[in-house]
Design a protein around this motif. Structure first.
Motif, PDB file in Angstrom:
ATOM      1  N   CYS A  78      68.286  38.370  10.136  1.00 52.98           N
ATOM      2  CA  CYS A  78      69.456  38.696   9.324  1.00 52.98           C
ATOM      3  C   CYS A  78      70.612  39.094  10.233  1.00 52.98           C
ATOM      4  CB  CYS A  78      69.111  39.842   8.377  1.00 52.98           C
ATOM      5  SG  CYS A  78      70.528  40.365   7.389  1.00 52.98           S
TER       6      CYS A  78
ATOM      7  N   CYS B  31      71.044  43.234   8.710  1.00 56.67           N
ATOM      8  CA  CYS B  31      70.007  44.271   8.760  1.00 56.67           C
ATOM      9  C   CYS B  31      68.892  43.846   9.721  1.00 56.67           C
ATOM     10  CB  CYS B  31      69.462  44.565   7.349  1.00 56.67           C
ATOM     11  SG  CYS B  31      68.336  43.320   6.699  1.00 56.67           S
TER      12      CYS B  31
ATOM     13  N   TRP C 198      65.919  42.607   9.093  1.00 51.67           N
ATOM     14  CA  TRP C 198      64.970  41.605   8.575  1.00 51.67           C
ATOM     15  C   TRP C 198      64.814  40.435   9.546  1.00 51.67           C
ATOM     16  CZ3 TRP C 198      65.360  36.409   7.524  1.00 51.67           C
ATOM     17  CH2 TRP C 198      64.291  35.839   6.805  1.00 51.67           C
TER      18      TRP C 198
ATOM     19  N   CYS D 297      69.564  36.827   3.306  1.00 51.26           N
ATOM     20  CA  CYS D 297      68.508  37.805   3.589  1.00 51.26           C
ATOM     21  C   CYS D 297      67.889  38.301   2.280  1.00 51.26           C
ATOM     22  CB  CYS D 297      69.127  38.968   4.356  1.00 51.26           C
ATOM     23  SG  CYS D 297      68.000  40.339   4.594  1.00 51.26           S
TER      24      CYS D 297
ATOM     25  N   GLU E 208      66.449  40.996   1.846  1.00 59.20           N
ATOM     26  CA  GLU E 208      66.624  42.451   1.756  1.00 59.20           C
ATOM     27  C   GLU E 208      68.047  42.842   1.367  1.00 59.20           C
ATOM     28  OE1 GLU E 208      64.093  44.649   2.513  1.00 59.20           O
ATOM     29  OE2 GLU E 208      62.673  43.040   3.022  1.00 59.20           O
ATOM     30  N   CYS E 209      69.042  42.224   2.063  1.00 59.40           N
ATOM     31  CA  CYS E 209      70.418  42.728   1.887  1.00 59.40           C
ATOM     32  C   CYS E 209      71.425  41.647   1.487  1.00 59.40           C
ATOM     33  CB  CYS E 209      70.877  43.416   3.176  1.00 59.40           C
ATOM     34  SG  CYS E 209      71.322  42.256   4.484  1.00 59.40           S
TER      35      CYS E 209
HETATM   36 ZN   LIG Z   1      69.522  41.684   5.771  1.00 54.68          ZN
END
Ligand SMILES: [Zn+2]
Length: 274
Positions: free
Chosen positions: A141, A144, A146, A171, A173-174
């Motif tokens: 990422c 972040c 990841w 990503c 996650e984010c």
């Molecule tokens: Zn991320």
């Protein structure tokens, strides 16, 4: 002095038998034997060397394009990635990996430096590999922590095709844009890898034989160690079906394809009398 290919191959085998530390520098030419198109081959599918968006393939695969229009960079990176996943390492990759084991067992060492991002050297079993341009199999990422490491098997193809459906991939996650750990045009090389290799080349025990296989002069930092070795009178070999800027520097230039040349060398190496 003019040497026939036969004499050249025998000289290379004699050098290999005496060598403890051997360096292989490889470029697109070694993966061409796998049927893999170069990044230019991917971009060259369109008119006048431009992609359908009107850019050169180098522009598409550049750091600034990734900043502005990551979906374009991703589109072509995935075309490359899918081509990589649809092809396999060839005899040249396999023989280098086999020689690494052989030299290792005899207390020696083989190091591979490659400009290729296809991961074929590692997939073929080579351990000491410096991927100066990174590898398509590691995704991370841009925002972040990841990351994802793709295994070199059929699942990679499925994953790349899945990523193709929504560009640019984001990503989980984010939602920031993700990217593979490859060096795009305009970007600098991975410093840690370069420093480590430099140490191996200069401060380590150096090398007593250097091969360049299918490299192009375009990436001068890839071919620089070959020129340095040649200046230091270390035996150097270039395997390339077409002459390059390096050909005049090396001690032995073999105008052959990578797999063909390495198979011939291996055949002679494993034959007792020479
Ligand atoms: Zn991320």
């Amino acid at each position: 002095m003019f040497l026939s290919n036969e004499e050249k191959l025998n000289t290379v085998v004699n050098w290999l038998r005496k060598s403890k530390r051997v360096l292989f520098i490889t470029g697109a030419g070694i993966s061409a034997d796998s049927g893999l198109p170069t990044y230019r081959g991917v971009g060259g599918l369109y008119n006048r060397g431009r992609t359908e968006e009107g850019y050169t393939i180098e522009e598409c695969l550049s750091g600034s394009m990734f900043q502005r229009k990551p979906e374009i960079t991703w589109k072509y990176m995935l075309q490359l990635g899918i081509a990589v996943a649809e092809h396999q390492p060839n005899d040249a990759h396999r023989i280098i990996a086999e020689w690494e084991k052989r030299l290792n067992d005899a207390g020696g060492k083989i190091v591979v430096v490659t400009q290729n991002i296809d991961n074929y050297h590692r997939a073929a079993g080579s351990k000491n590999v410096y991927e100066f341009h990174g590898s398509l199999r590691i995704l991370y990422c841009t925002d972040c922590s990841w990351s994802e490491e793709l295994e070199p098997d059929a699942a990679v193809l499925t994953r790349f095709k899945e990523l193709q459906t929504t560009l640019p991939p984001r990503c989980p996650e984010c939602r920031a844009v993700i990217r593979p750990r490859v060096v795009l045009f305009e970007e600098s090389l991975p410093r840690y890898e370069i420093e480590e290799f430099r140490y191996e080349f200069n401060n380590g025990k150096g090398f007593d034989l250097v091969f360049s296989i299918g490299t192009s002069a375009m990436f001068s930092y890839i071919t620089a160690p070959v020129r340095t070795a040649a200046l230091q009178k270390i035996p150097t070999v270039e395997i390339n079906p077409v002459e390059s800027d390096l050909s005049q520097y090396v001690e032995i230039y073999l105008p052959m394809r990578a797999a063909e040349a390495l198979l011939e060398i291996e055949k002679r190496w494993t034959t007792k009398e020479l």
